[in-house]
Design a protein around this motif. Sequence first.
Motif, PDB file in Angstrom:
ATOM      1  N   ASP A  53       0.794  -1.178  -0.035  1.00  0.00           N
ATOM      2  CA  ASP A  53      -0.081   0.128  -0.052  1.00  0.00           C
ATOM      3  C   ASP A  53       0.964   1.406  -0.057  1.00  0.00           C
ATOM      4  N   LEU A  54       1.860   1.402   0.910  1.00  0.00           N
ATOM      5  CA  LEU A  54       2.921   2.345   0.693  1.00  0.00           C
ATOM      6  C   LEU A  54       3.333   2.568  -0.585  1.00  0.00           C
ATOM      7  N   LEU A  55       3.864   1.634  -1.218  1.00  0.00           N
ATOM      8  CA  LEU A  55       4.485   1.660  -2.506  1.00  0.00           C
ATOM      9  C   LEU A  55       3.404   2.416  -3.617  1.00  0.00           C
ATOM     10  N   ALA A  56       2.285   1.726  -3.484  1.00  0.00           N
ATOM     11  CA  ALA A  56       1.373   2.177  -4.529  1.00  0.00           C
ATOM     12  C   ALA A  56       1.001   3.742  -4.314  1.00  0.00           C
ATOM     13  N   ALA A  57       1.100   4.273  -2.829  1.00  0.00           N
ATOM     14  CA  ALA A  57       1.214   5.562  -2.797  1.00  0.00           C
ATOM     15  C   ALA A  57       2.074   6.244  -3.347  1.00  0.00           C
ATOM     16  N   LEU A  58       3.519   5.843  -3.004  1.00  0.00           N
ATOM     17  CA  LEU A  58       4.552   6.450  -3.487  1.00  0.00           C
ATOM     18  C   LEU A  58       4.623   6.435  -5.050  1.00  0.00           C
ATOM     19  N   ARG A  59       4.101   5.466  -5.774  1.00  0.00           N
ATOM     20  CA  ARG A  59       3.983   5.750  -7.189  1.00  0.00           C
ATOM     21  C   ARG A  59       3.064   6.824  -7.652  1.00  0.00           C
ATOM     22  N   GLU A  60       1.901   7.065  -6.829  1.00  0.00           N
ATOM     23  CA  GLU A  60       0.749   7.981  -7.115  1.00  0.00           C
ATOM     24  C   GLU A  60       1.498   9.194  -6.815  1.00  0.00           C
ATOM     25  N   ARG A  61       2.424   9.424  -5.922  1.00  0.00           N
ATOM     26  CA  ARG A  61       2.850  10.611  -5.415  1.00  0.00           C
ATOM     27  C   ARG A  61       3.789  11.108  -6.835  1.00  0.00           C
ATOM     28  N   VAL A  62       4.330  10.214  -7.385  1.00  0.00           N
ATOM     29  CA  VAL A  62       5.448  10.815  -8.440  1.00  0.00           C
ATOM     30  C   VAL A  62       4.695  11.756  -9.412  1.00  0.00           C
ATOM     31  N   ALA A  63       3.583  11.475 -10.097  1.00  0.00           N
ATOM     32  CA  ALA A  63       2.807  12.345 -10.902  1.00  0.00           C
ATOM     33  C   ALA A  63       2.263  13.805 -10.391  1.00  0.00           C
ATOM     34  N   ARG A  64       2.718  13.942  -9.007  1.00  0.00           N
ATOM     35  CA  ARG A  64       2.298  15.376  -8.283  1.00  0.00           C
ATOM     36  C   ARG A  64       3.522  15.961  -8.000  1.00  0.00           C
ATOM     37  N   ALA A  65       4.642  15.377  -7.861  1.00  0.00           N
ATOM     38  CA  ALA A  65       5.786  15.764  -7.228  1.00  0.00           C
ATOM     39  C   ALA A  65       6.504  16.628  -8.117  1.00  0.00           C
ATOM     40  N   THR A  66       7.120  17.825  -7.712  1.00  0.00           N
ATOM     41  CA  THR A  66       7.749  18.599  -8.548  1.00  0.00           C
ATOM     42  C   THR A  66       9.136  19.130  -8.178  1.00  0.00           C
ATOM     43  N   ASP A  67       9.443  18.780  -6.853  1.00  0.00           N
ATOM     44  CA  ASP A  67      10.648  18.984  -6.179  1.00  0.00           C
ATOM     45  C   ASP A  67      11.632  18.001  -6.798  1.00  0.00           C
ATOM     46  N   PRO A  68      12.796  18.350  -7.411  1.00  0.00           N
ATOM     47  CA  PRO A  68      13.802  17.258  -7.957  1.00  0.00           C
ATOM     48  C   PRO A  68      14.357  16.488  -6.938  1.00  0.00           C
ATOM     49  N   ALA A  69      14.518  16.965  -5.670  1.00  0.00           N
ATOM     50  CA  ALA A  69      14.832  16.030  -4.501  1.00  0.00           C
ATOM     51  C   ALA A  69      13.954  15.190  -4.116  1.00  0.00           C
ATOM     52  N   GLU A  70      12.829  15.471  -4.163  1.00  0.00           N
ATOM     53  CA  GLU A  70      11.737  14.370  -3.903  1.00  0.00           C
ATOM     54  C   GLU A  70      11.635  13.189  -5.118  1.00  0.00           C
ATOM     55  N   LEU A  71      11.629  13.678  -6.247  1.00  0.00           N
ATOM     56  CA  LEU A  71      11.531  13.069  -7.521  1.00  0.00           C
ATOM     57  C   LEU A  71      12.801  11.887  -7.369  1.00  0.00           C
ATOM     58  N   VAL A  72      13.909  12.401  -6.982  1.00  0.00           N
ATOM     59  CA  VAL A  72      15.394  11.494  -6.810  1.00  0.00           C
ATOM     60  C   VAL A  72      14.840  10.690  -5.591  1.00  0.00           C
ATOM     61  N   ALA A  73      14.510  10.940  -4.557  1.00  0.00           N
ATOM     62  CA  ALA A  73      14.097   9.961  -3.438  1.00  0.00           C
ATOM     63  C   ALA A  73      13.041   8.909  -4.115  1.00  0.00           C
ATOM     64  N   LEU A  74      12.074   9.433  -4.443  1.00  0.00           N
ATOM     65  CA  LEU A  74      11.085   8.248  -4.927  1.00  0.00           C
ATOM     66  C   LEU A  74      11.667   7.227  -6.162  1.00  0.00           C
ATOM     67  N   HIS A  75      12.252   7.832  -6.986  1.00  0.00           N
ATOM     68  CA  HIS A  75      13.163   6.933  -7.983  1.00  0.00           C
ATOM     69  C   HIS A  75      13.978   5.801  -7.168  1.00  0.00           C
ATOM     70  N   GLU A  76      14.847   6.603  -6.233  1.00  0.00           N
ATOM     71  CA  GLU A  76      15.623   5.381  -5.419  1.00  0.00           C
ATOM     72  C   GLU A  76      14.766   4.213  -5.066  1.00  0.00           C
ATOM     73  N   VAL A  77      13.616   4.667  -4.351  1.00  0.00           N
ATOM     74  CA  VAL A  77      12.889   3.659  -3.667  1.00  0.00           C
ATOM     75  C   VAL A  77      11.963   2.731  -4.839  1.00  0.00           C
ATOM     76  N   LEU A  78      11.559   3.412  -5.831  1.00  0.00           N
ATOM     77  CA  LEU A  78      10.662   2.685  -6.554  1.00  0.00           C
ATOM     78  C   LEU A  78      11.429   2.082  -7.908  1.00  0.00           C
ATOM     79  N   THR A  79      12.608   1.996  -8.078  1.00  0.00           N
ATOM     80  CA  THR A  79      13.318   1.434  -9.232  1.00  0.00           C
ATOM     81  C   THR A  79      14.587   0.845  -8.697  1.00  0.00           C
ATOM     82  N   GLY A  80      15.202   0.021  -9.362  1.00  0.00           N
ATOM     83  CA  GLY A  80      16.554  -0.592  -9.012  1.00  0.00           C
ATOM     84  C   GLY A  80      16.408  -2.100  -9.047  1.00  0.00           C
ATOM     85  N   ALA A  81      15.076  -2.674  -9.398  1.00  0.00           N
ATOM     86  CA  ALA A  81      15.154  -4.116  -9.437  1.00  0.00           C
ATOM     87  C   ALA A  81      15.732  -4.896 -10.616  1.00  0.00           C
ATOM     88  N   VAL A  82      15.831  -4.047 -11.731  1.00  0.00           N
ATOM     89  CA  VAL A  82      16.720  -4.745 -12.775  1.00  0.00           C
ATOM     90  C   VAL A  82      18.097  -4.657 -12.410  1.00  0.00           C
TER      91      VAL A  82
END
Length: 332
Positions: A53-82
């Motif tokens: 549920d938290l991961l889903a909320a973070l994915r939804e947040r990506v579309a609304r985030a505008t702060d580069p620092a926040e986008l970088v943090a979200l990217h670190e958490v939501l990617t990296g599986a490959v």
Amino acid sequence: MRHLTHPAWQRYLALRDRIVELAPRIHEVPAVRWNALADESTAALATVHADPDLLAALRERVARATDPAELVALHEVLTGAVLEHGGDVAALRADPRVRDVADELEIEPAVYLAEADHEADPYEAEEVRPEDEDLRDLSRIGGAPTRTPGARAVPEDAVLLLQVDLGNLASGARHHEELAGVLRRRPLPADGLLQVFHTTLGDSRTDPDRPGGGATLRYLTEADVRRRTAPDLSAPAYPVAQVTATVLPTFRAAPHAGPAALDRVDQLQEEAYGVARSGAFTEEYLRDLERDPFAARAGAVAHLFGLPSPDSDVAAEDRALLHERLPLTETA
């Protein structure tokens, strides 16, 4: 970055902020303290990943985030599986960053062939000594093709896109099980050269009056390759680069995939391109990565086998025909 108040996310952010604060003076921080902080951050990240549920909320947040620092943090958490799982498809499907849409994805490993990021002479292997021939690597992107006696002619206006030293690939498979697994499932000749030429007037669908749409695939036997002559460096050619080969997954959306899976295919495939490039990125990509890592594009990487590019639709009957006709059955 504090819009989501979930305690697991807030703890991860606090630890991340501490690491960012200390990083410029890492040499002043005792190793025991730094390692403990890194372990805490890794454990906090695992806690975030364990909550769908938290991961889903973070994915939804990506579309609304505008702060580069926040986008970088979200990217670190939501990617990296490959990056973490490489060509291990089962582990990738089970990863919490993929698991929610895993049943809606087609995933197949492939051999990615990316431009190498070094300045070595790309034609040096053409002159390798006979006693070192088993160690040579003639793979390259662009440049002049290896020339051999009696090779089948290609159209005069075709230039080399890619050549793959199959002997070098087979040699690498002896030491890398993921590569060996791909080659077992999709066998190639154990040696010789595979060359891809194109008229460069367009892709195979835009030059229908030419055989192969302007593309030519040529296989050179190992016996001929060992009798090669110097490449013609005066002929028109694309810029040349040596190749690094990496086994990574390719991605497509299954026919029943929903919007979330379609978005994830693009994200995962872009991540695979980035991993394949091993840090050989353009300055433009690195700038985009700082502003919005979700929008940054490392650029597509050629690959052997695997699935077609997500932006290239191939009819099911055409894909069946390719599987029937390939691998190559002729040596001309």
